[in-house]
Design an enzyme around this catalytic site. Sequence first.
Site, PDB file in Angstrom:
ATOM      1  CG  ASP A   1      11.232  14.164  43.717  1.00  0.00           C
ATOM      2  OD1 ASP A   1      11.527  13.902  45.049  1.00  0.00           O
ATOM      3  OD2 ASP A   1      11.959  13.999  43.055  1.00  0.00           O
TER       4      ASP A   1
ATOM      5  CB  SER B   1      15.992  13.878  44.784  1.00  0.00           C
ATOM      6  OG  SER B   1      14.891  14.068  45.450  1.00  0.00           O
TER       7      SER B   1
ATOM      8  CG  ASP C   1      17.354  16.970  55.889  1.00  0.00           C
ATOM      9  OD1 ASP C   1      16.308  16.847  55.026  1.00  0.00           O
ATOM     10  OD2 ASP C   1      18.333  17.468  55.183  1.00  0.00           O
TER      11      ASP C   1
ATOM     12  NE  ARG D   1      20.552  16.380  48.535  1.00  0.00           N
ATOM     13  CZ  ARG D   1      19.159  16.257  48.950  1.00  0.00           C
ATOM     14  NH1 ARG D   1      19.075  15.414  49.761  1.00  0.00           N
ATOM     15  NH2 ARG D   1      18.460  16.919  48.325  1.00  0.00           N
TER      16      ARG D   1
ATOM     17  CE  LYS E   1      12.749  17.191  43.733  1.00  0.00           C
ATOM     18  NZ  LYS E   1      13.649  16.635  44.989  1.00  0.00           N
TER      19      LYS E   1
ATOM     20  CG  ASP F   1      11.143  15.887  47.917  1.00  0.00           C
ATOM     21  OD1 ASP F   1      10.985  15.365  48.964  1.00  0.00           O
ATOM     22  OD2 ASP F   1      12.177  16.234  47.310  1.00  0.00           O
TER      23      ASP F   1
ATOM     24  CG  HIS G   1      11.526  18.863  51.473  1.00  0.00           C
ATOM     25  ND1 HIS G   1      11.824  17.950  52.540  1.00  0.00           N
ATOM     26  CD2 HIS G   1      11.982  18.636  50.485  1.00  0.00           C
ATOM     27  CE1 HIS G   1      12.700  17.226  52.095  1.00  0.00           C
ATOM     28  NE2 HIS G   1      12.701  17.415  50.859  1.00  0.00           N
TER      29      HIS G   1
ATOM     30  CG  ASP H   1      12.524  10.740  44.256  1.00  0.00           C
ATOM     31  OD1 ASP H   1      11.331  10.781  44.840  1.00  0.00           O
ATOM     32  OD2 ASP H   1      13.149  11.563  44.033  1.00  0.00           O
ATOM     33  CG  HIS H   2      12.950  10.459  48.402  1.00  0.00           C
ATOM     34  ND1 HIS H   2      11.777  11.352  48.740  1.00  0.00           N
ATOM     35  CD2 HIS H   2      13.537  11.152  47.404  1.00  0.00           C
ATOM     36  CE1 HIS H   2      12.015  12.692  48.256  1.00  0.00           C
ATOM     37  NE2 HIS H   2      13.205  12.385  47.509  1.00  0.00           N
TER      38      HIS H   2
ATOM     39  CG  HIS I   1      13.466  12.980  51.706  1.00  0.00           C
ATOM     40  ND1 HIS I   1      14.725  12.984  51.054  1.00  0.00           N
ATOM     41  CD2 HIS I   1      12.592  13.965  51.188  1.00  0.00           C
ATOM     42  CE1 HIS I   1      14.756  13.883  50.285  1.00  0.00           C
ATOM     43  NE2 HIS I   1      13.512  14.640  50.125  1.00  0.00           N
TER      44      HIS I   1
END
Length: 559
Positions: free
Chosen positions: A28, A81, A171, A286, A361, A430, A434, A471-472, A501
């Site tokens: 991730d 994700s 973000d 989301r 996750k 991930d 963050h 996934d990203h 991300h």
Amino acid sequence: MGSTGFSWTLADHPKLPKGKIVAMVVLDGWGEASPNQYNCIHVADTPTMDYLKQGAPEKWRLIRAHGTAVGLPTEDDMGNSEVGHNALGAGRIYAQGAKLVDLALASGKIYEGEGFKYIKECFDNGTLHLIGLLSDGGVHSRLDQLLLLLKGARDNGAKRIRVHILTDGRDVLDGTSVGFVETLENELEKLREKGVDAQIASGGGRMYVTMDRYENDWEVVKRGWDAQVLGEAPHKFMTAVEAIKRLREDPKANDQYLPPFVIVNEDGQAVGPIVDGDAVVTFNFRADRMVMIAKALEYEDFDKFDRVRFPKIRYAGMLQYDGELKLPSHFLVSPPEIERTSGEYLVHNGVRTFACSETVKFGHVTFFWNGNRSGYFNPDMEKYVEIPSDSGITFNVRPKMKAIEIAEKARDAILSRKFHQVRVNLPNGDMVGHTGDIEATIVACKVADDAVKMILDAIEQVGGIYVVTADHGNAEDMVKRDKSGKPQLDKKGTIQILTSHTLEPVPIAIGGPGLAPGVRFRNDVPNGGLANVAATVMNLHGFEAPSDYEPTLIEVIDN
């Protein structure tokens, strides 16, 4: 086979055998970017991933994990994700979250739907409350959608509107909250000029107020409930702009973690508590960080914290946040109908499946992978294992997270030979990325690499096949950059850390002793993305993918 001619039976692959054990590893937040000191994957000691890249060039490539490749509106939309695992599991690209909402707002269909009609019943006598993330980050919500929704609500008869804001800084850059609030205040002023009683009622930072996920910490939701519903918070201000400016004066303050506040009138009364007869919309598209507040707003029977009062309201989400729980039961925009996912096909074709991650996750390798669907397709054929995540700390405190425990479960599942597919998500890159803590993220990447090695070693022992992808992006670039790509500095000359991300592509590697000779990545799918992985994995299980799936990334060359 039904009368439609549809069959779950997959055709055998002409050149690839069935019955091999396939490990499907998702790292991730693990993108590919140029090597530099802010690329934690590059800085970290990652011999396993380095070997996959350098050892067999025809069995390693990059794939797209953002924007239109995962169903998001533009190439400026970073992946996440949820949409990433949807694409990995579904094998096709579906219009997602933001895009669905954009279409519904642009066409006006949102105002004709059942969800909007349901909340509209309250417009004559009640208040419309809008709760969500105030940001243009495009991961959980978008400011422009909120502004359109406000205008649409006014046009459809809303007379009294209250907005409960959650500040971002995750973000988007920390400190941008003030500008977003000023933009919103300008729009609310226009509504007031047209006779609508519209104002901001409460607020707080997204990681401290309302937006917890996976039942990690209900206190976060309670802080939001107290401010939004009860009109109670430790901080009271006359305006939201003043609130945020004052709260940010604390040297440790940042947008993600601002404490809850309420807006009060001259008499010190909260201007917008949620009461009987009101309508409430959570406007994030989301799902993951809206499920908990949705439960608090919707469930009569609720024991996670003392709500003090449970107002009789009409509540709708921007989207339905959990398809299995049917939560919320009313929503403004219908979700993508994801059917015939690769997981369901494989189970129908005798492929026994094991999936595992830790709490943060776990939903990604199960619910999102399976097309936003909870539970098993066939409990006799599948086993899903969730390892509890650390709670009560930020992930940079323990950057190893549960990577080794996940890898041990995967190893044991592989060596048991009971499963044909063993699927895991390793969250470290991930979740630690963050936090913006570069040193911790370097540790996180090393541990994730160690976990991959443990899984690949097990595949070696059983003569199996591995697929390692992501996934990203996230951990591969931890600094905000200017137009020329140079690190951005703030007014004090300090590097601006990137906690979000990225738009980078992600690696995919295949291999293992069970991989048939002559298998390699094709050269004719240059723009391949996450949705191409499902057909690839089906091939490795010995099957052809359904004809409407995105094409496989592999071919078999006759030696």
